[in-house]
Design a protein around this motif. Structure first.
Motif, mmCIF file in Angstrom:
data_model
loop_
_atom_site.group_PDB
_atom_site.id
_atom_site.type_symbol
_atom_site.label_atom_id
_atom_site.label_comp_id
_atom_site.label_asym_id
_atom_site.label_seq_id
_atom_site.Cartn_x
_atom_site.Cartn_y
_atom_site.Cartn_z
ATOM 1 N N LEU A 330 0.921 -1.320 0.056
ATOM 2 C CA LEU A 330 -0.039 0.001 0.016
ATOM 3 C C LEU A 330 0.923 1.317 -0.117
ATOM 4 N N GLU A 331 1.418 1.641 -1.280
ATOM 5 C CA GLU A 331 2.337 2.575 -1.290
ATOM 6 C C GLU A 331 2.057 3.456 -2.558
ATOM 7 N N GLY A 332 2.741 4.420 -2.792
ATOM 8 C CA GLY A 332 2.792 5.297 -3.995
ATOM 9 C C GLY A 332 3.468 4.558 -5.130
ATOM 10 N N ASP A 333 3.166 4.662 -6.352
ATOM 11 C CA ASP A 333 4.093 4.079 -7.246
ATOM 12 C C ASP A 333 3.952 5.365 -8.457
ATOM 13 N N MET A 334 5.116 5.087 -9.362
ATOM 14 C CA MET A 334 5.458 6.031 -10.506
ATOM 15 C C MET A 334 4.098 5.972 -11.663
ATOM 16 N N ASN A 335 3.663 4.991 -11.991
ATOM 17 C CA ASN A 335 2.547 4.865 -12.845
ATOM 18 C C ASN A 335 1.360 5.942 -12.186
ATOM 19 N N ALA A 336 1.085 5.671 -11.151
ATOM 20 C CA ALA A 336 -0.172 6.429 -10.658
ATOM 21 C C ALA A 336 0.140 7.802 -10.231
ATOM 22 N N SER A 337 1.396 8.121 -9.839
ATOM 23 C CA SER A 337 1.914 9.605 -9.648
ATOM 24 C C SER A 337 2.045 10.271 -11.056
ATOM 25 N N THR A 338 2.512 9.721 -11.963
ATOM 26 C CA THR A 338 2.482 10.734 -12.998
ATOM 27 C C THR A 338 1.176 11.145 -13.679
ATOM 28 N N GLN A 339 0.445 10.121 -13.404
ATOM 29 C CA GLN A 339 -1.241 10.259 -13.901
ATOM 30 C C GLN A 339 -1.598 11.460 -13.169
ATOM 31 N N ALA A 340 -1.377 11.506 -11.765
ATOM 32 C CA ALA A 340 -1.834 12.308 -10.874
ATOM 33 C C ALA A 340 -1.306 13.731 -11.244
ATOM 34 N N VAL A 341 -0.046 14.134 -11.521
ATOM 35 C CA VAL A 341 0.220 15.273 -12.012
ATOM 36 C C VAL A 341 -0.508 15.607 -13.359
ATOM 37 N N LEU A 342 -0.659 14.694 -13.938
ATOM 38 C CA LEU A 342 -1.344 15.095 -15.546
ATOM 39 C C LEU A 342 -2.897 15.484 -15.105
ATOM 40 N N ILE A 343 -3.607 14.539 -14.382
ATOM 41 C CA ILE A 343 -4.836 14.872 -14.138
ATOM 42 C C ILE A 343 -4.943 16.603 -13.328
ATOM 43 N N ARG A 344 -4.206 16.963 -12.448
ATOM 44 C CA ARG A 344 -4.126 18.346 -11.921
ATOM 45 C C ARG A 344 -4.136 19.247 -13.116
ATOM 46 N N LEU A 345 -3.159 19.041 -13.911
ATOM 47 C CA LEU A 345 -2.823 20.074 -15.130
ATOM 48 C C LEU A 345 -4.035 20.057 -15.976
ATOM 49 N N GLN A 346 -4.556 19.138 -16.201
ATOM 50 C CA GLN A 346 -5.771 18.986 -17.054
ATOM 51 C C GLN A 346 -7.103 19.375 -16.661
ATOM 52 N N LEU A 347 -7.073 19.315 -15.339
ATOM 53 C CA LEU A 347 -8.207 20.064 -14.376
ATOM 54 C C LEU A 347 -8.118 21.476 -14.669
ATOM 55 N N TYR A 348 -7.039 22.017 -14.228
ATOM 56 C CA TYR A 348 -6.807 23.469 -14.549
ATOM 57 C C TYR A 348 -6.987 23.867 -15.982
ATOM 58 N N GLN A 349 -6.779 23.166 -16.953
ATOM 59 C CA GLN A 349 -6.856 23.454 -18.119
ATOM 60 C C GLN A 349 -8.345 23.439 -18.637
ATOM 61 N N LEU A 350 -9.239 22.473 -18.193
ATOM 62 C CA LEU A 350 -10.852 22.259 -18.413
ATOM 63 C C LEU A 350 -11.245 23.592 -17.884
#
Length: 369
Positions: A330-350
């Motif tokens: 139960l830990e962070g991983d790179m796959n999810a974390s790079t997605q989280a960064v992108l989600i944040r940017l795209q929410l701002y973009q929307l």
């Protein structure tokens, strides 16, 4: 309340989720190889090494947070060497040390795209010709008819996996001379229009999130080749219904709809946009971990991300062997974390807002030098 103020307030909740995130990212770096590990449990376990996907995803995080321009030359050169050292001279393919990777067609194709793309972003290039130019590409790329025979053989009972196989094989089209690729593109677009669901706008079978994830995979085909994806109005209605009614048990289920919305550029009402942001933020909170990063799944970070998508849908025939990258805690991983960064940017973009830098006060490179 002004709409901008409302959205800024909602998005500030996303920003708060990235506290200690860059400290976690710094801890995934391997100074010896120049690559990044997938998760914290990977770093101290001799069974695991920094891998192509995690390193390319880490680079994307750095780029999306405007850190590439500050990268010291020694770190940039190590990262370039990391990707170049993964390429096989005779075939042009890129492979990790885990032999099972070669048995997963999606991972093989992703490794080419990730490595070639990362080297381009680092102002470098592969040492050797890529597979199409090296005449080592699969036989199905030799003619449009053979290509379509390959596509028609792909099982779509799990949309996510099936569309991933379709989309990742498009790399060979992109590597062709432009005049040669046209008949391939024509047949591919005709085939995709034929198998698209005329009601939902989605492709393949599975749960709503699985089908949306499959549709997200196909958007890469349309976007990279600058082709309009058909029935985006129906896809949007399916996304909205899914977000409001289904449980997001995987970070991909948060990222894929948002990525599709950003790509499709559809008309979204204020109320619908508020729902999309609120739902996405709450879903992200459930995947935030104590180590500062995010995990792919609610119960754990999958140790083998190449099979995580399969288990969420129906059984997929001829499943590839799992390529383990961590202990699956139960830990962070790179796959999810790079997605989280992108989600944040795209929410701002929307919201038509500029996302503030997350790492303003964090001297990232001093932690990994």
């Amino acid at each position: 309340m002004n709409n901008n103020h409302m959205f800024i307030e909602l998005l500030s909740e996303v920003d708060f989720l990235f506290e200690d995130f860059f400290l976690w990212l710094a801890g995934q770096y391997d100074a010896e190889s120049g690559g990044f590990y997938y998760a914290k449990s990977s770093v101290s376990d001799v069974r695991f090494k920094p891998d192509i996907e995690s390193t390319a995803q880490a680079l994307n995080i750095l780029i999306r947070n405007e850190l590439l321009k500050d990268m010291p030359a020694v770190i940039q050169n190590k990262m370039i060497h990391f990707f170049q050292s993964k390429q096989i001279q005779q075939t042009g393919y890129f492979y990790d040390e885990n032999e099972d990777m070669k048995k997963d067609e999606v991972m093989v194709h992703r490794a080419i795209s990730y490595s070639a793309g990362a080297l381009r972003k680092l102002n470098s290039k592969p040492l050797y010709p890529l597979p199409f130019q090296a005449n080592s590409a699969p036989d199905y790329v030799k003619s449009p008819e053979a290509y379509m025979e390959k596509w028609e053989s792909i099982d779509m009972s799990n949309s996510w996996r099936g569309c991933d196989l379709l989309a990742n094989s498009c790399f060979y089209m992109l590597d062709m001379p432009e005049t040669d690729r046209e008949p391939y593109i024509t047949k591919a677009t005709q085939y995709l229009e034929k198998i698209q669901d005329p009601v939902t706008g989605l492709w393949g079978q599975g749960s709503l999130y699985v089908k949306i994830s499959g549709t997200f995979k196909l958007h890469t085909f349309y976007s990279k080749l600058n082709i309009q994806m058909p029935n985006t109005d129906k896809i949007y209605k399916s996304i909205l219904h899914c977000l409001r009614t289904e449980e997001a048990v995987d970070m991909c289920y948060i990222r894929n709809p948002i990525n599709l919305l950003s790509y499709m550029n559809v008309q979204i009402s204020i109320d619908e946009l508020r729902d999309i942001i609120e739902i996405s933020v709450q879903n992200m909170k459930r995947l935030k971990r104590k180590d500062g990063a995010f995990s792919r799944e609610l119960e754990r970070s999958p140790s083998a991300p190449n099979i995580a998508q399969i288990k969420h849908g129906k059984y997929y025939p001829n499943m590839p062997p799992p390529v383990h990258l961590s202990q699956g805690l139960l830990e962070g991983d790179m796959n999810a974390s790079t997605q989280a960064v992108l989600i944040r940017l795209q929410l701002y973009q929307l919201c038509q807002l500029k996302a503030p830098r997350l790492n303003e006060q964090f001297p990232f490179y001093s932690y990994i030098s």
